[in-house]
Design a protein around this motif. Structure first.
Motif, short mmCIF file in Angstrom:
data_model
loop_
_atom_site.label_atom_id
_atom_site.label_comp_id
_atom_site.label_asym_id
_atom_site.label_seq_id
_atom_site.Cartn_x
_atom_site.Cartn_y
_atom_site.Cartn_z
N ALA A 127 4.21 -8.59 2.05
CA ALA A 127 3.62 -7.54 1.12
C ALA A 127 2.19 -7.31 1.32
O ALA A 127 1.82 -5.97 1.19
CB ALA A 127 3.86 -8.03 -0.33
N GLY A 128 1.54 -8.13 1.78
CA GLY A 128 0.25 -8.10 1.90
C GLY A 128 -0.28 -7.20 3.19
O GLY A 128 -1.09 -6.31 3.19
N GLN A 129 0.73 -7.35 4.18
CA GLN A 129 0.65 -6.37 5.21
C GLN A 129 1.04 -4.74 4.94
O GLN A 129 0.49 -3.94 5.35
CB GLN A 129 1.66 -6.88 6.52
N LYS A 130 1.97 -4.89 4.18
CA LYS A 130 2.25 -3.61 3.53
C LYS A 130 1.41 -2.79 2.84
O LYS A 130 0.94 -1.75 3.09
CB LYS A 130 3.70 -3.31 2.97
N ALA A 131 0.56 -3.74 1.77
CA ALA A 131 -0.28 -3.14 0.94
C ALA A 131 -1.63 -2.65 2.10
O ALA A 131 -2.37 -1.80 1.65
CB ALA A 131 -0.88 -3.92 0.06
N THR A 132 -1.95 -3.45 3.04
CA THR A 132 -3.10 -3.26 3.82
C THR A 132 -2.74 -1.91 4.45
O THR A 132 -3.76 -1.03 4.84
CB THR A 132 -3.31 -4.40 4.80
N ALA A 133 -1.47 -1.69 5.16
CA ALA A 133 -1.11 -0.62 5.85
C ALA A 133 -1.10 0.56 4.96
O ALA A 133 -1.88 1.82 5.28
CB ALA A 133 0.04 -0.54 6.27
N ALA A 134 -0.79 0.50 3.66
CA ALA A 134 -0.92 1.63 2.60
C ALA A 134 -2.33 2.12 2.18
O ALA A 134 -2.79 3.29 2.24
CB ALA A 134 -0.23 1.22 1.31
#
Length: 158
Positions: free
Chosen positions: A106-113
Motif C-alpha cells: 500500500a505504501g508503494q502504491k501511495a508513493t507512486a500516486a
C-alpha cells in the motif's frame, strides 16, 4: 424421580448458589470423631507445608536477586530484554508478516500516486510559467514597437 437421579449424576461445575449451599452445609455431623481428628491433623500438616514452601520460595527469590545483582542485571535490562524478545516473537508471526507485506504494498502504491500527482502539478506550473513568459515577451516586444510607432506619428504627422 428421574430429575432427582439426574441431579446426582451431573458433571457440570458448581454455580454460585450451589457453592453457597455447600459452604453453609454442616458436614461435621456426618464425620466420626476419628475422621474429624485425622482431618484436623491433615489440615495442620498442610498449613505447615504451605508455610515452609513460602519460606523456601522467599529464600530462593532473595538468592535470585543476589545473583542478578552480581551479574549486573537490573530491572531496566530485564525489561529491555523482554521487550526485544517480545518484539522479535511478534515479527515472526504470520499475521505480522502478512500485515507488513500489505502495508508495504500500500505504501508503494501511495508513493507512486503521490509521485504522479506531483509530476502533474509540476507540469501544470511549467505550462503556466511558459504561457506567462510567452505573454510577457509578446507584451514587451509589442509595447516598444507601439511606442516607437507613436513617436513616429508625432514626428511625421502630415
Amino acid at each position: 424421580m428421574e430429575a432427582q437421579a439426574r441431579g446426582l449424576l451431573e458433571t457440570e461445575p458448581l454455580q454460585g448458589r450451589d457453592e453457597d449451599t455447600v459452604a453453609s452445609a454442616d458436614f461435621s455431623s456426618m464425620l466420626s470423631e476419628e475422621e474429624r481428628e485425622e482431618l484436623k491433623a491433615e489440615l495442620v500438616q498442610l498449613e505447615d507445608e504451605i508455610t515452609t514452601l513460602r519460606q523456601v520460595l522467599s529464600a530462593k527469590e532473595r538468592h535470585l536477586v543476589e545473583i542478578k545483582q552480581k551479574l549486573g542485571m537490573n530491572l531496566m535490562n530485564e525489561l529491555k530484554q523482554n521487550f526485544s524478545k517480545s518484539w522479535h516473537d511478534m515479527q515472526t508471526t504470520t499475521a505480522y508478516k502478512k500485515t507488513h507485506e500489505t502495508l508495504s504494498h500500500a505504501g508503494q502504491k501511495a508513493t507512486a500516486a503521490f509521485s504522479n500527482v506531483g509530476t502533474a502539478i509540476s507540469k501544470k506550473f511549467g505550462d503556466m510559467r511558459s504561457h506567462s513568459i510567452g505573454y510577457s515577451i509578446r507584451h514587451s516586444i509589442s509595447m516598444p514597437a507601439m511606442r516607437h510607432l507613436s513617436w513616429l506619428h508625432l514626428y511625421y504627422t502630415p
